[in-house]
Design an enzyme around this catalytic site. Sequence first.
Site, PDB file in Angstrom:
ATOM      1  N   SER A 110       0.837  -1.199   0.000  1.00 18.30           N
ATOM      2  CA  SER A 110       0.000   0.000   0.000  1.00 18.30           C
ATOM      3  C   SER A 110       0.879   1.259   0.000  1.00 18.30           C
ATOM      4  CB  SER A 110      -0.970  -0.036   1.189  1.00 18.30           C
ATOM      5  OG  SER A 110      -1.900   1.020   1.110  1.00 18.30           O
ATOM      6  N   HIS A 113      -8.089   1.220  -1.283  1.00 23.21           N
ATOM      7  CA  HIS A 113      -7.928   0.272  -2.402  1.00 23.21           C
ATOM      8  C   HIS A 113      -9.272  -0.263  -2.892  1.00 23.21           C
ATOM      9  CE1 HIS A 113      -3.687   0.624  -1.705  1.00 23.21           C
ATOM     10  NE2 HIS A 113      -3.860   0.289  -0.446  1.00 23.21           N
TER      11      HIS A 113
END
Length: 306
Positions: free
Chosen positions: A89, A193
């Site tokens: 991430s 996400h």
Amino acid sequence: MLVLVAPGQGAQTPGFLTPWLELPGFADRLAAWSDAIGLDLAHYGTQADADAIRDTAVAQPLLVAAGLLSASALGAVTDIAPGAVAGHSVGEITAAAFAGVLDDTTALSLVRKRGLAMAEAAAITETGMSALLGGDPEVTVPHLEKLGLTAANVNGAGQIVAAGTLEQLAALEADKPEGVRRVVALKVAGAFHTHHMGPAVEKLAEAAKELVPADPKVAYVSNKDGRTVATGDEVVARLVGQVANPVRWDLCMETFKELGATALIEVCPGGTLTGLAKRALPGVTTLALKTPDDLDAARELIAEHA
């Protein structure tokens, strides 16, 4: 072959930067970064409570700063000589700096904009993320989709992270997929996400237009699909898109295996990715760089595997 990796949001804990700022020059470097991005990183890394550092706009630059500081204690990336770098991430921005795609200040400026944009997107709808422990992805992913959730992180080693609205996550608690042992709410402030982050992608794309990235100097493994990326422009394009795309850390670990990884070091605040590697990459030596007390062991690992 050594892999250097950087963790994502949720790895931070109150006061975790305190011992690092005792190293010569580190407090001054953090102060300069703080001035550059308009955020008191030292305060948040040493004095702020868990709620304060859970704020997306704070957590993301704090994590990138911690990764860059802790790695620099081992020397330049040319000294560490990893065979590959990757990040989970927001850790992908840290990895981009390791690979020489962005310099440290540019990486921190970008992640500051990323964190603010994602915090704004998260404020539109009450959303969150929960880790599912155990289960088969082929069973779990369709079950999540049935509930309206997204498999936002497919981490491998029996872990998938679901993301969506708080109501959808509550439904998941009451209706776990077959084989899942536990559902654990994560300390993040949004459904990262996923499509909920669409507005953040637009803002980050605008910020990315100002960048002049260099091509990676070491293999950069993207968590979009586990592939290595050859150009700086492609790295930046993936950094923008991954805000609203699932993280495929399972595929990253498959690539580490294919590249012949024998050791993995996770920069501060390490622990999450080394835990996954211990289960998914048997035979690979792992080390989490949590405090300066771990530096000697990390140097030994580098001498053996880099």
